[in-house]
Design an enzyme around this catalytic site. Sequence first.
Site, PDB file in Angstrom:
ATOM      1  N   TYR A   1       0.846  -1.195   0.000  1.00  0.00           N
ATOM      2  CA  TYR A   1       0.000   0.000   0.000  1.00  0.00           C
ATOM      3  C   TYR A   1       0.876   1.239   0.000  1.00  0.00           C
ATOM      4  O   TYR A   1       2.083   1.147   0.265  1.00  0.00           O
ATOM      5  CB  TYR A   1      -1.001  -0.019   1.166  1.00  0.00           C
ATOM      6  CG  TYR A   1      -0.406  -0.200   2.545  1.00  0.00           C
ATOM      7  CD1 TYR A   1       0.056   0.895   3.268  1.00  0.00           C
ATOM      8  CD2 TYR A   1      -0.310  -1.468   3.122  1.00  0.00           C
ATOM      9  CE1 TYR A   1       0.594   0.731   4.533  1.00  0.00           C
ATOM     10  CE2 TYR A   1       0.227  -1.632   4.386  1.00  0.00           C
ATOM     11  CZ  TYR A   1       0.683  -0.532   5.090  1.00  0.00           C
ATOM     12  OH  TYR A   1       1.221  -0.687   6.331  1.00  0.00           O
TER      13      TYR A   1
ATOM     14  N   HIS B   1       5.899  -1.047   0.790  1.00  0.00           N
ATOM     15  CA  HIS B   1       5.497  -0.085  -0.232  1.00  0.00           C
ATOM     16  C   HIS B   1       6.138  -0.399  -1.580  1.00  0.00           C
ATOM     17  O   HIS B   1       7.252  -0.911  -1.646  1.00  0.00           O
ATOM     18  CB  HIS B   1       5.863   1.312   0.230  1.00  0.00           C
ATOM     19  CG  HIS B   1       5.383   1.581   1.630  1.00  0.00           C
ATOM     20  ND1 HIS B   1       4.058   1.501   1.969  1.00  0.00           N
ATOM     21  CD2 HIS B   1       6.050   1.859   2.768  1.00  0.00           C
ATOM     22  CE1 HIS B   1       3.924   1.737   3.272  1.00  0.00           C
ATOM     23  NE2 HIS B   1       5.126   1.948   3.783  1.00  0.00           N
TER      24      HIS B   1
END
Length: 335
Positions: free
Chosen positions: A258, A306
């Site tokens: 995310y 990430h």
Amino acid sequence: MFCRNHIKTIFMVLLSTTICTLTINNVPYEDIMKNVMNSSIVEHFFHEEACACMERCLAASEDKWFTERFRRDVPPLLSLCNSTLPDHIYTWWQSLQSKSKTSYTKVIQELFTVVPGEGHYSDAGPDRCRTCAVVGNSGNLLGTKYGKLIDNHDFVFRMNKAPIKGYEKDVGSRTTHRIMYPESATHLDNSTHLLLVPFKTLDLQWLTSTLTNGTIKRTRMKVINKLQADKNKVMVMHPAFMHYVHNTWLHIKARRSYPSTGILVLIFALHICDQVSVFGFGANSKGYWYHYFEKMPKFFWRTGLHSGGIEHDVIKELQKRKLIDLYKGWTSWCF
Ligand code: C5P
């Protein structure tokens, strides 16, 4: 900041002087006005602009790549009246860190008894030129002497625990907004806005608790239970905005990945600022997100949860299209 409004004032003074001089010299008034109104300078300055900045007004950009992504209708900040989440966004948001059995609606209602519940920063228009510096935590800031340049922006966004003391020359000394989540929180002075990035329902509950009775002491780890911050300057990023960054800007497909705090803040800045400068983004030559204030990389697996590569490509594209000013710092870092 020197902006379009200052130019307008100077232009008006020069224009009046010219008209007076020509009138004294008996040039017919109609001829003077016809020439003045046909001038491209007049057209440029009196055309209704999206903002008052000289160089660019971000939200008014007609760049195709940008307009395909930039969505004005997604609210950057949570407020009392926009907090309802569509099911697919709620399900995505709950999958980021941990699901909660507590009612989201109840948590929101409690939160807005403590922090301001009205919308913020919806003041874009022809009289505003808001410049923003988004300061990431990359080690590429060291030795850059960007400090004064960073401080010269209207808003200076800093993230998580990033220190200033001892690094002022390279990172500046002003902070108008500090963006954090419970596990990365740090005490603030009364002039700084806290912008919470909520990665789970418990983060919203922590915010209410840490600004009141301090009952929540742990989330995924031990957290500050009584945070020093001005309650009236607290804001919360909208989970729908986080989903929009994930889906529309990054097109992330990988499970368990995310957006990072950094890219969330950068896209947030595109929405609430007229000009955006970006500092302190970029992995080291081995691909690690190394901090300017730490000797060792934070993540053992390069950019953590990430999609560092995708985020890097989006930032590079924004720079290529002259939508942001990217300050890359030390050249041995990836960018
Ligand atoms: O690591 P932390 O999340 O505190 O850093 C803030 C943000 O700065 C990151 O989310 C990331 O977007 C950016 N960053 C970077 N390169 C680094 C370190 C951080 O782009 N070397």
